[in-house]
Scaffold this motif. Structure first.
Motif, PDB file in Angstrom:
ATOM      1  N   ARG A 169       0.831  -1.198   0.000  1.00 60.99           N
ATOM      2  CA  ARG A 169       0.000   0.000   0.000  1.00 60.99           C
ATOM      3  C   ARG A 169       0.867   1.250   0.000  1.00 60.99           C
ATOM      4  O   ARG A 169       0.576   2.232  -0.708  1.00 60.99           O
ATOM      5  CB  ARG A 169      -0.932  -0.017   1.217  1.00 60.99           C
ATOM      6  N   ILE A 170       1.941   1.229   0.768  1.00 59.93           N
ATOM      7  CA  ILE A 170       2.869   2.366   0.773  1.00 59.93           C
ATOM      8  C   ILE A 170       3.465   2.562  -0.616  1.00 59.93           C
ATOM      9  O   ILE A 170       3.538   3.687  -1.128  1.00 59.93           O
ATOM     10  CB  ILE A 170       3.985   2.147   1.813  1.00 59.93           C
ATOM     11  N   LEU A 171       3.873   1.476  -1.255  1.00 58.95           N
ATOM     12  CA  LEU A 171       4.479   1.570  -2.579  1.00 58.95           C
ATOM     13  C   LEU A 171       3.479   2.091  -3.611  1.00 58.95           C
ATOM     14  O   LEU A 171       3.830   2.909  -4.470  1.00 58.95           O
ATOM     15  CB  LEU A 171       5.018   0.208  -3.011  1.00 58.95           C
ATOM     16  N   GLU A 172       2.239   1.644  -3.533  1.00 59.84           N
ATOM     17  CA  GLU A 172       1.225   2.111  -4.480  1.00 59.84           C
ATOM     18  C   GLU A 172       1.011   3.615  -4.360  1.00 59.84           C
ATOM     19  O   GLU A 172       0.995   4.341  -5.361  1.00 59.84           O
ATOM     20  CB  GLU A 172      -0.096   1.381  -4.224  1.00 59.84           C
ATOM     21  N   VAL A 173       0.846   4.073  -3.130  1.00 57.07           N
ATOM     22  CA  VAL A 173       0.608   5.500  -2.917  1.00 57.07           C
ATOM     23  C   VAL A 173       1.851   6.307  -3.278  1.00 57.07           C
ATOM     24  O   VAL A 173       1.763   7.356  -3.932  1.00 57.07           O
ATOM     25  CB  VAL A 173       0.195   5.770  -1.457  1.00 57.07           C
ATOM     26  N   ALA A 174       3.020   5.827  -2.876  1.00 55.04           N
ATOM     27  CA  ALA A 174       4.260   6.546  -3.172  1.00 55.04           C
ATOM     28  C   ALA A 174       4.464   6.689  -4.674  1.00 55.04           C
ATOM     29  O   ALA A 174       4.927   7.741  -5.152  1.00 55.04           O
ATOM     30  CB  ALA A 174       5.447   5.817  -2.550  1.00 55.04           C
TER      31      ALA A 174
END
Length: 224
Positions: free
Chosen positions: A25-30
């Motif tokens: 989720r962090i990677l998607e948003v980032a």
């Protein structure tokens, strides 16, 4: 009887939702934030808010904003390079040597396939287009680590495939090819504007076909 102490959560961690891990989720948003703002202007605060985690948790998983950016860029970019090398290996394994057109097409297609893929892939395309605005040391190192191996192999293959193409021209012309395809991937091209809406770059197959025609003509041109 004393009440049991509440269980401690790990640093700022919030439960994953929809079956997506916290790191993913962090990677998607980032990816979206870096695509919108670039590395320098992007903030960990915006990424944390979008992923519903704390900034401390991002640091826990990735170490720093730069390492988060590098993780994202390498994950997509190294896959592009792997696909390019596989396509080149298949061409070189044939009995008939590859043509310049086959080599150019094989080099382009893994990148342009990202245009119609998932949102993370499309965000990577925009991240890549912004890379020349990032700090030189970061941009040069990432390009080198991700793309140089396969690109050098394509340059060598083009030099063998094009009669009279010397080493200097093979390198110069590949650099012109890279600059041209990155511009066409950037989403900032002005074709529709300059043609008063008669032409556009929405059809990826047409873009790749026309771009291949143009690049093959340049790479195989006499002289230099």
């Amino acid at each position: 009887m004393a009440e049991a102490a509440p269980a401690r959560r790990r640093i700022g961690r919030r439960p994953a939702t929809d079956g997506v891990s916290t790191q993913e989720r962090i990677l998607e948003v980032a990816g979206q934030v870096f695509a919108d703002h670039g590395f320098v202007a992007a903030s960990l605060r915006e990424i944390a808010e979008g992923a519903d985690v704390t900034q401390a948790l991002i640091i826990y998983y990735f170490g720093s904003k730069q390492r988060l950016f590098e993780t994202l860029f390498k994950r997509r970019g190294l896959e592009v390079s792997r696909q390019r090398q596989e396509l080149l290996d298949a061409l070189l394994a044939r009995a008939d040597p590859p043509t310049a057109r086959e080599l150019v097409s094989a080099y382009l297609r893994p990148q342009f396939a990202l245009r119609g893929a998932d949102p993370g892939s499309r965000a990577f395309v925009r991240m890549q287009a912004r890379l020349h605005h990032e700090p030189d040391a970061l941009a040069l190192r990432l390009r080198g680590e991700v793309y140089d191996h396969a690109t050098r192999n394509y340059i060598a293959a083009l030099e063998r495939a094009v009669p009279g193409l010397n080493t200097a021209n093979a390198h110069w012309r590949m650099m012109f090819a890279v600059g041209t395809y990155l511009y066409m991937l950037s989403g900032f091209d002005r074709l529709a504007e300059l043609s008063d809406g008669r032409f556009n770059t929405e059809d990826t197959e047409e873009v790749v076909r026309r771009l291949t025609d143009f690049l093959v003509a340049g790479i195989t041109a006499p002289g230099g």
